[in-house]
Design a protein around this motif. Structure first.
Motif, PDB file in Angstrom:
ATOM      1  N   VAL A  33       0.839  -1.205   0.000  1.00  0.00           N
ATOM      2  CA  VAL A  33       0.000   0.000   0.000  1.00  0.00           C
ATOM      3  C   VAL A  33       0.873   1.254   0.000  1.00  0.00           C
ATOM      4  CG1 VAL A  33      -1.647   1.361   1.355  1.00  0.00           C
ATOM      5  CG2 VAL A  33      -1.991  -1.097   1.065  1.00  0.00           C
ATOM      6  N   ARG A  34       1.953   1.246   0.790  1.00  0.00           N
ATOM      7  CA  ARG A  34       2.841   2.418   0.842  1.00  0.00           C
ATOM      8  C   ARG A  34       3.492   2.668  -0.525  1.00  0.00           C
ATOM      9  NH1 ARG A  34       4.165   3.414   6.422  1.00  0.00           N
ATOM     10  NH2 ARG A  34       2.261   2.796   7.538  1.00  0.00           N
ATOM     11  N   VAL A  37       0.845   4.273  -2.778  1.00  0.00           N
ATOM     12  CA  VAL A  37       0.566   5.652  -2.386  1.00  0.00           C
ATOM     13  C   VAL A  37       1.725   6.562  -2.772  1.00  0.00           C
ATOM     14  CG1 VAL A  37       0.185   7.194  -0.435  1.00  0.00           C
ATOM     15  CG2 VAL A  37      -0.968   4.987  -0.511  1.00  0.00           C
ATOM     16  N   ARG A  38       2.952   6.115  -2.500  1.00  0.00           N
ATOM     17  CA  ARG A  38       4.117   6.935  -2.835  1.00  0.00           C
ATOM     18  C   ARG A  38       4.269   7.101  -4.342  1.00  0.00           C
ATOM     19  NH1 ARG A  38       9.238   6.358   1.212  1.00  0.00           N
ATOM     20  NH2 ARG A  38       8.113   6.482   3.187  1.00  0.00           N
ATOM     21  N   ARG A 134      -7.058   2.864   4.639  1.00  0.00           N
ATOM     22  CA  ARG A 134      -6.866   4.145   5.312  1.00  0.00           C
ATOM     23  C   ARG A 134      -5.892   4.033   6.476  1.00  0.00           C
ATOM     24  NH1 ARG A 134     -12.529   7.566   5.335  1.00  0.00           N
ATOM     25  NH2 ARG A 134     -12.776   7.663   3.058  1.00  0.00           N
ATOM     26  N   GLN A 136      -3.362   1.940   6.663  1.00  0.00           N
ATOM     27  CA  GLN A 136      -2.021   1.732   6.121  1.00  0.00           C
ATOM     28  C   GLN A 136      -1.450   2.970   5.455  1.00  0.00           C
ATOM     29  OE1 GLN A 136      -3.043  -1.700   3.714  1.00  0.00           O
ATOM     30  NE2 GLN A 136      -2.055  -3.082   5.139  1.00  0.00           N
ATOM     31  N   ALA A 137      -2.310   3.851   4.936  1.00  0.00           N
ATOM     32  CA  ALA A 137      -1.848   5.038   4.213  1.00  0.00           C
ATOM     33  C   ALA A 137      -1.834   6.292   5.084  1.00  0.00           C
ATOM     34  CB  ALA A 137      -2.737   5.270   2.991  1.00  0.00           C
ATOM     35  N   THR A 234      -6.959   1.162  -4.062  1.00  0.00           N
ATOM     36  CA  THR A 234      -6.205   1.862  -3.021  1.00  0.00           C
ATOM     37  C   THR A 234      -6.326   3.372  -3.189  1.00  0.00           C
ATOM     38  OG1 THR A 234      -4.616   0.045  -2.767  1.00  0.00           O
ATOM     39  CG2 THR A 234      -3.908   2.231  -2.043  1.00  0.00           C
ATOM     40  N   LYS A 235      -6.185   3.853  -4.424  1.00  0.00           N
ATOM     41  CA  LYS A 235      -6.242   5.298  -4.673  1.00  0.00           C
ATOM     42  C   LYS A 235      -7.625   5.871  -4.407  1.00  0.00           C
ATOM     43  CE  LYS A 235      -2.444   5.195  -7.973  1.00  0.00           C
ATOM     44  NZ  LYS A 235      -2.030   5.158  -9.385  1.00  0.00           N
ATOM     45  N   ARG A 238      -8.448   5.826  -0.404  1.00  0.00           N
ATOM     46  CA  ARG A 238      -7.706   6.714   0.494  1.00  0.00           C
ATOM     47  C   ARG A 238      -7.872   8.182   0.153  1.00  0.00           C
ATOM     48  NH1 ARG A 238      -3.233   9.024  -1.766  1.00  0.00           N
ATOM     49  NH2 ARG A 238      -2.489   9.638   0.286  1.00  0.00           N
TER      50      ARG A 238
END
Length: 305
Positions: A33-34, A37-38, A134, A136-137, A234-235, A238
Motif C-alpha cells: 500500500v505504501r 501511495v508513494r 486508510r 495503512q496510508a 487503493t487510490k 484513500r
C-alpha cells in the motif's frame, strides 16, 4: 440431505484460512500500500522515494516493527467478512455440484462460481477493506490531514458519521473487479491445475505436492490479474477532498485509470508487483492449503459400504 454443519463448514473454513494467511502476510500488504501511495504522490510531482527497501527502513524507523501490522484489526475483519464469503460460497457451490451431479465442477462452471463468489464477497468485505487501506496510508498524509482512527470499529463509526454510510462502499467497483479477478485466477486455477496434475501422475487422488504446486501457480496468476484493480482501489479508497477546490482527485474508476496511466504509464498499474506477489502469492498458497487441510479434517470422505 446435508447437515447444518456441512452447509456452514465451507464458510467457517474459508474465514479461518483467510485470517491465518493474513496474519503471516500483513507486513508485505502494508509495504504494498505504501508503494502504491508513494508512486501516486511521485506522479503528482512530489519528490518521494518509492524504493521497497527505503519504505521498509522508513516504517521501522518511524513506527517500529508493529508499523508493519498497521490496521491488522481491519485486515482480520476483512477476512472474516470477505474471505468467509468468497471462499465459503465457492466451496459450497462445488459441494452442491458433487451432491447433485456426482462430480466436481468443470472449468467454465468453476469460472462462473468463482466470479460470482468474488462479487458477493467484495460487497460484504468492502467496508473493512476501506478501513484497512486508510490505516495503512494514514502516516503518509500531512499530520494535519491524518484521520488517526483508534481501531477498526472507531474507523467504521467515524466514516459513517462523518462521510455517510455509502462511503463504506467507496472504491467498490475496483474492489469487485479485483475480487472477481482474484477468485477466478486463484480458485479456478488451483482446482483446474490440481485436476490436471492428478490425471497426469495417475494416482487417482491428490497428494500434498500436488496441492503445493497448484497453489503456487494460483498465487502467480492471482498477483498478475488482481494488481491493477487493487492499485485503483487503493487510490479511490484513500482519497480526500482538496482543501482548496473541495474536489476529490478522481471522479470514478475510469478517471482514476486514465490519470494513473497518464502520470505513471501503463506499467504503473503493476507498480510494486514483486512486493505484491510476496503478499498475494503466499497468501493464496496458505489460504488454499489451510482450506484443503481443514476440509479434509472436518469433512473426511465417507466410506462406501
Amino acid at each position: 440431505m446435508p447437515t447444518l454443519f456441512e452447509l456452514l463448514s465451507p464458510f467457517l473454513i474459508g474465514g479461518i484460512s483467510g485470517c491465518t494467511a493474513t496474519t503471516f502476510v500483513q507486513p508485505m500488504d502494508t509495504v504494498k500500500v505504501r508503494i502504491q501511495v508513494r508512486s501516486e504522490l511521485k506522479g503528482q510531482g512530489q519528490t518521494i522515494n518509492v524504493s521497497t527497501i527505503e519504505i521498509i527502513k522508513d516504517i521501522l524507523k518511524t513506527e517500529g516493527p508493529f508499523g508493519f501490522y498497521k490496521g491488522i484489526g481491519a485486515a482480520l475483519l476483512r477476512q472474516v467478512t470477505y474471505a468467509t464469503t468468497r471462499l465459503g460460497l465457492y466451496r459450497a457451490i462445488d459441494d452442491h455440484y458433487k451432491r447433485t451431479h456426482g462430480r466436481s465442477m468443470i472449468f467454465w462452471e468453476r469460472c462462473l462460481a468463482s466470479s460470482f463468489s468474488g462479487f458477493v464477497g467484495s460487497l460484504v468485505g468492502n467496508p473493512a477493506d476501506l478501513c484497512l487501506v486508510r490505516f495503512q496510508a494514514d502516516t503518509l498524509l500531512p499530520e494535519a490531514q491524518r484521520r488517526n482512527y483508534k481501531n477498526v470499529f472507531d474507523a467504521l463509526y467515524r466514516i459513517v458519521s462523518e462521510e455517510g454510510l455509502v462511503t463504506l462502499w467507496r472504491g467498490s467497483l475496483p474492489t469487485i473487479i479485483r475480487a472477481i479477478a482474484m477468485n477466478l485466477s486463484m480458485l479456478t486455477t488451483y482446482d483446474q491445475i490440481k485436476d490436471i496434475i492428478v490425471s497426469l501422475h495417475g494416482k487417482g487422488k491428490e497428494d500434498y505436492m500436488d496441492k503445493l504446486l497448484s497453489s503456487a501457480a494460483a498465487g502467480i496468476g492471482c498477483a498478475i490479474a488482481s494488481l491493477p484493480p487493487d492499485n485503483l482501489k487503493t487510490k479511490l479508497q484513500r482519497m480526500k477532498k482538496d482543501p482548496t477546490t473541495g474536489q476529490f482527485p478522481y471522479k470514478n474508476i475510469g478517471d482514476c485509470f486514465l490519470k494513473t496511466i497518464k502520470r505513471e504509464g501503463v506499467t504503473g498499474l503493476w507498480v510494486g508487483l514483486p512486493v505484491f506477489y510476496t503478499r498475494v502469492g503466499p497468501h493464496a498458497m496458505i489460504t488454499l492449503l489451510v482450506q484443503d487441510t481443514l476440509t479434509q479434517m472436518w469433512n473426511p470422505p465417507k466410506k462406501k459400504n
